[in-house]
Design an enzyme around this catalytic site. Sequence first.
Site, PDB file in Angstrom:
ATOM      1  N   LYS A  22       0.832  -1.268  -0.097  1.00 43.64           N
ATOM      2  CA  LYS A  22      -0.154  -0.282  -0.323  1.00 43.64           C
ATOM      3  C   LYS A  22       1.322   1.540  -0.169  1.00 43.64           C
ATOM      4  O   LYS A  22       0.068   2.439  -0.975  1.00 43.64           O
ATOM      5  CB  LYS A  22      -0.658  -0.042   1.218  1.00 43.64           C
ATOM      6  CG  LYS A  22      -1.634   1.212   2.028  1.00 43.64           C
ATOM      7  CD  LYS A  22      -2.490   1.607   2.905  1.00 43.64           C
ATOM      8  CE  LYS A  22      -1.729   1.699   3.820  1.00 43.64           C
ATOM      9  NZ  LYS A  22      -1.456   3.594   4.190  1.00 43.64           N
ATOM     10  N   ASN A  23       2.131   1.516   1.496  1.00 37.92           N
ATOM     11  CA  ASN A  23       2.765   2.531   0.968  1.00 37.92           C
ATOM     12  C   ASN A  23       3.672   2.667   0.275  1.00 37.92           C
ATOM     13  O   ASN A  23       4.428   4.139  -0.379  1.00 37.92           O
ATOM     14  CB  ASN A  23       3.427   2.082   2.525  1.00 37.92           C
ATOM     15  CG  ASN A  23       2.407   2.630   3.352  1.00 37.92           C
ATOM     16  OD1 ASN A  23       0.868   3.102   3.140  1.00 37.92           O
ATOM     17  ND2 ASN A  23       2.549   1.986   4.929  1.00 37.92           N
ATOM     18  N   CYS A 117      -4.618   7.552   8.566  1.00 36.22           N
ATOM     19  CA  CYS A 117      -5.135   6.969  10.629  1.00 36.22           C
ATOM     20  C   CYS A 117      -4.790   7.991  11.656  1.00 36.22           C
ATOM     21  O   CYS A 117      -3.652   9.227  11.270  1.00 36.22           O
ATOM     22  CB  CYS A 117      -3.917   6.569  11.140  1.00 36.22           C
ATOM     23  SG  CYS A 117      -4.108   4.845   9.365  1.00 36.22           S
ATOM     24  N   ARG A 122       0.261  14.611  12.802  1.00 36.99           N
ATOM     25  CA  ARG A 122       1.602  14.658  11.184  1.00 36.99           C
ATOM     26  C   ARG A 122       1.771  15.662  10.870  1.00 36.99           C
ATOM     27  O   ARG A 122       1.222  16.186   9.132  1.00 36.99           O
ATOM     28  CB  ARG A 122       0.610  13.172  10.984  1.00 36.99           C
ATOM     29  CG  ARG A 122       0.368  11.992  12.080  1.00 36.99           C
ATOM     30  CD  ARG A 122      -1.006  11.170  10.929  1.00 36.99           C
ATOM     31  NE  ARG A 122       0.249  10.552  10.404  1.00 36.99           N
ATOM     32  CZ  ARG A 122      -0.641   9.319   9.288  1.00 36.99           C
ATOM     33  NH1 ARG A 122      -1.311   9.383   9.229  1.00 36.99           N
ATOM     34  NH2 ARG A 122       0.478   8.687   8.223  1.00 36.99           N
ATOM     35  N   ASP A 306       4.118   0.382  11.875  1.00 34.43           N
ATOM     36  CA  ASP A 306       2.714  -0.316  11.540  1.00 34.43           C
ATOM     37  C   ASP A 306       2.815  -1.835  12.405  1.00 34.43           C
ATOM     38  O   ASP A 306       1.789  -2.605  11.408  1.00 34.43           O
ATOM     39  CB  ASP A 306       2.858   0.167   9.766  1.00 34.43           C
ATOM     40  CG  ASP A 306       2.803   1.277   9.326  1.00 34.43           C
ATOM     41  OD1 ASP A 306       3.015   1.671   8.089  1.00 34.43           O
ATOM     42  OD2 ASP A 306       2.430   2.183  10.481  1.00 34.43           O
ATOM     43  N   ARG A 398      -9.253   0.743   3.586  1.00 34.38           N
ATOM     44  CA  ARG A 398      -8.414   1.486   3.066  1.00 34.38           C
ATOM     45  C   ARG A 398      -6.387   1.195   2.894  1.00 34.38           C
ATOM     46  O   ARG A 398      -6.172   1.045   1.816  1.00 34.38           O
ATOM     47  CB  ARG A 398      -7.399   2.437   3.899  1.00 34.38           C
ATOM     48  CG  ARG A 398      -8.994   3.482   4.431  1.00 34.38           C
ATOM     49  CD  ARG A 398      -8.019   4.713   4.843  1.00 34.38           C
ATOM     50  NE  ARG A 398      -7.296   4.951   4.450  1.00 34.38           N
ATOM     51  CZ  ARG A 398      -6.239   5.280   5.386  1.00 34.38           C
ATOM     52  NH1 ARG A 398      -6.154   5.330   6.784  1.00 34.38           N
ATOM     53  NH2 ARG A 398      -5.390   5.823   4.907  1.00 34.38           N
TER      54      ARG A 398
HETATM   55  C1  EPZ Z   1       4.476   6.562   6.138  1.00 39.18           C
HETATM   56  O1  EPZ Z   1       3.456   8.038   7.747  1.00 39.18           O
HETATM   57  C2  EPZ Z   1       3.549   5.859   6.385  1.00 39.18           C
HETATM   58  N1  EPZ Z   1       2.002   6.304   5.744  1.00 39.18           N
HETATM   59  C3  EPZ Z   1       2.938   4.910   7.693  1.00 39.18           C
HETATM   60  O2  EPZ Z   1       1.890   4.019   7.915  1.00 39.18           O
HETATM   61  C4  EPZ Z   1       3.971   4.913   8.888  1.00 39.18           C
HETATM   62  O3  EPZ Z   1       3.084   4.880  10.247  1.00 39.18           O
HETATM   63  C5  EPZ Z   1       4.848   6.220   8.366  1.00 39.18           C
HETATM   64  O4  EPZ Z   1       5.531   6.364   7.325  1.00 39.18           O
HETATM   65  C6  EPZ Z   1       6.372   5.518   9.733  1.00 39.18           C
HETATM   66  O5  EPZ Z   1       6.855   3.923   8.772  1.00 39.18           O
HETATM   67  C7  EPZ Z   1       2.146   6.096   4.381  1.00 39.18           C
HETATM   68  O6  EPZ Z   1       3.546   5.543   3.771  1.00 39.18           O
HETATM   69  C8  EPZ Z   1       1.321   6.268   3.379  1.00 39.18           C
HETATM   70  P1  EPZ Z   1       6.902   9.591   8.429  1.00 39.18           P
HETATM   71  P2  EPZ Z   1       3.778   9.018   7.365  1.00 39.18           P
HETATM   72  O7  EPZ Z   1       6.737  11.420   7.829  1.00 39.18           O
HETATM   73  O8  EPZ Z   1       4.927   9.743   6.147  1.00 39.18           O
HETATM   74  C9  EPZ Z   1       7.141  12.851  12.193  1.00 39.18           C
HETATM   75  C10 EPZ Z   1      -0.058   2.571   7.765  1.00 39.18           C
HETATM   76  O9  EPZ Z   1      -0.587   2.185   8.822  1.00 39.18           O
HETATM   77  N2  EPZ Z   1       7.454  13.871  11.082  1.00 39.18           N
HETATM   78  O10 EPZ Z   1       7.633   8.787   8.168  1.00 39.18           O
HETATM   79  O11 EPZ Z   1       3.393  10.559   7.400  1.00 39.18           O
HETATM   80  C11 EPZ Z   1       5.860  12.262  12.573  1.00 39.18           C
HETATM   81  O12 EPZ Z   1       5.387  12.928  12.928  1.00 39.18           O
HETATM   82  C12 EPZ Z   1       0.574   4.674   7.603  1.00 39.18           C
HETATM   83  O13 EPZ Z   1       0.265   2.494   6.409  1.00 39.18           O
HETATM   84  C13 EPZ Z   1       7.937  14.998  10.823  1.00 39.18           C
HETATM   85  O14 EPZ Z   1       7.673  15.604  12.471  1.00 39.18           O
HETATM   86  O15 EPZ Z   1       5.170   8.915   7.875  1.00 39.18           O
HETATM   87  C14 EPZ Z   1       6.308  11.219  12.787  1.00 39.18           C
HETATM   88  O16 EPZ Z   1       6.819  11.406  14.595  1.00 39.18           O
HETATM   89  C15 EPZ Z   1       0.094   4.704   9.242  1.00 39.18           C
HETATM   90  N3  EPZ Z   1       8.021  16.227  10.521  1.00 39.18           N
HETATM   91  C16 EPZ Z   1       8.177  10.715  12.455  1.00 39.18           C
HETATM   92  O17 EPZ Z   1       7.625  12.148  11.645  1.00 39.18           O
HETATM   93  C17 EPZ Z   1       7.482  15.991   8.763  1.00 39.18           C
HETATM   94  O18 EPZ Z   1       7.281  16.722   8.186  1.00 39.18           O
HETATM   95  C18 EPZ Z   1       7.697   9.636  11.564  1.00 39.18           C
HETATM   96  O19 EPZ Z   1       6.847  10.201  10.818  1.00 39.18           O
HETATM   97  C19 EPZ Z   1       7.409  15.090   8.537  1.00 39.18           C
HETATM   98  C20 EPZ Z   1       7.356  13.753   9.493  1.00 39.18           C
END
Ligand code: EPZ
Length: 419
Positions: A22-23, A117, A122, A306, A398
Amino acid sequence: MDKLVIYGPTRLKGEVTISGAKNAAVAILPATLLVNGISIIENIPNISDVKLSCTILEKLGAKVNWIANNKVEIDTRNITSSNTPLDITSKFRASYYLVGSLLGRCGSAEVGLPGGCNLGARPIDQHIKGFESLGAKVEVSQGKITAKAKKLVGTSIYMDIVSVGATINVMLASVLAEGTTTIDNAAKEPHIVDVANFLNTMGADIRGAGTDVIKINGVKELKGNYTYSVVPDQIEAGTFMLAAIASRGDIVIKNCIPEHLDCITAKIFEIGGNVEDLGDSIHVWTNKRPGRAIVKTLPYPGFPTDMQPQIGVALSIADGTSIINESIWESRFQYTAELNKMGAHITAQGKSAVFEGVKNLTGAPVYATDLRAGAALIIAGIIANGETHLYNLDHIDRGYENIEDKFRSLGAKIQRVSE
Ligand code: EPZ
């Protein structure tokens, strides 16, 4: 409103084939906007986030043609708009990839803020930092992100935090930029490598994806006219691995990449399960109650956030007391309240939760609070004594293709019924 009715306990046994990730898919679809040609994508999961992504592409002028259930042809030679409405983009998280790809393709993007989610705040500050470093002007107001750039010029960007989304989004914005972009402290998830492989197949020049330094040499154009197959879903495979352990079953998980699952395999060994690498499949089995463990979620190659709810189910019935530290998201323990309705003894506090293992769970009406929590509650219903009714299936649909059929093929007594 549909619900899943599940009778337990069942020991899951048999073979299951994993869908495309998915991702990876929800990033590759917007990435096709960078291609001035036709992209054919195979092994794409038939899930609602993918369907939504295709609807957005059509609204932007792309032609989307489903050749088969998991194969789609996308013609992006004629993009007529760079604006996407909030009412669609707010339905899922990956809509933010439209900013990077439209910026790269058209030099402008107006995208409704993403949804996804509910895991706590986020933020997207690292995405914005990347776009601005490349020379774009970015504004977030009235529920949308607006980005404009006369020219995108390659540069070095150091991510303040390891972010999957920001790493992919900066990659998207820089493949057609002038010069070289270096992303330091990049995320290394398998789906990031898959997006880079897709873009390189279409003519990009990206090196180092999967390491914490990614170099993107800007090219003039991505021509496309190639076929790309989406990587197998690491998290779906992990979900069935933990289902085998929690149900004391025996499952062969086909069409997966075992090395993407090493962190999950290590934890399964730690709690007394068995895992055998079969090359393009993985065999997971146990006939005993899981042992206790301490789990800390980390960016890849650490234990995936995840997979946190799914291992939570196994630890809720483990022999002893376990702890999970959730280092990525502020609020990813909502599912524990649902497990406690089924007789678990879990105390969640901020980013940690203590699991006092109980012998059995008992069926109850429960609600999916997010995508992976939903999958975890299916496993809980399968191992519980009695009947479980699981609501809020939109979350699950989803990200998981035909999940109840897959579990039923492993012996689960599970039906989707309309309320
Ligand atoms: C991706 O989300 C995935 N979603 C999430 O999967 C997954 O949990 C996450 O990566 C971590 O592996 C998709 O790929 C669509 P991040 P993403 O940016 O990109 C902080 C699922 O169940 N952060 O890696 O939104 C953030 O708050 C979903 O499939 C900032 O501070 O996650 C978090 O603490 C749920 N500033 C950490 O980084 C930013 O600009 C990691 O977030 C971006 C992120």
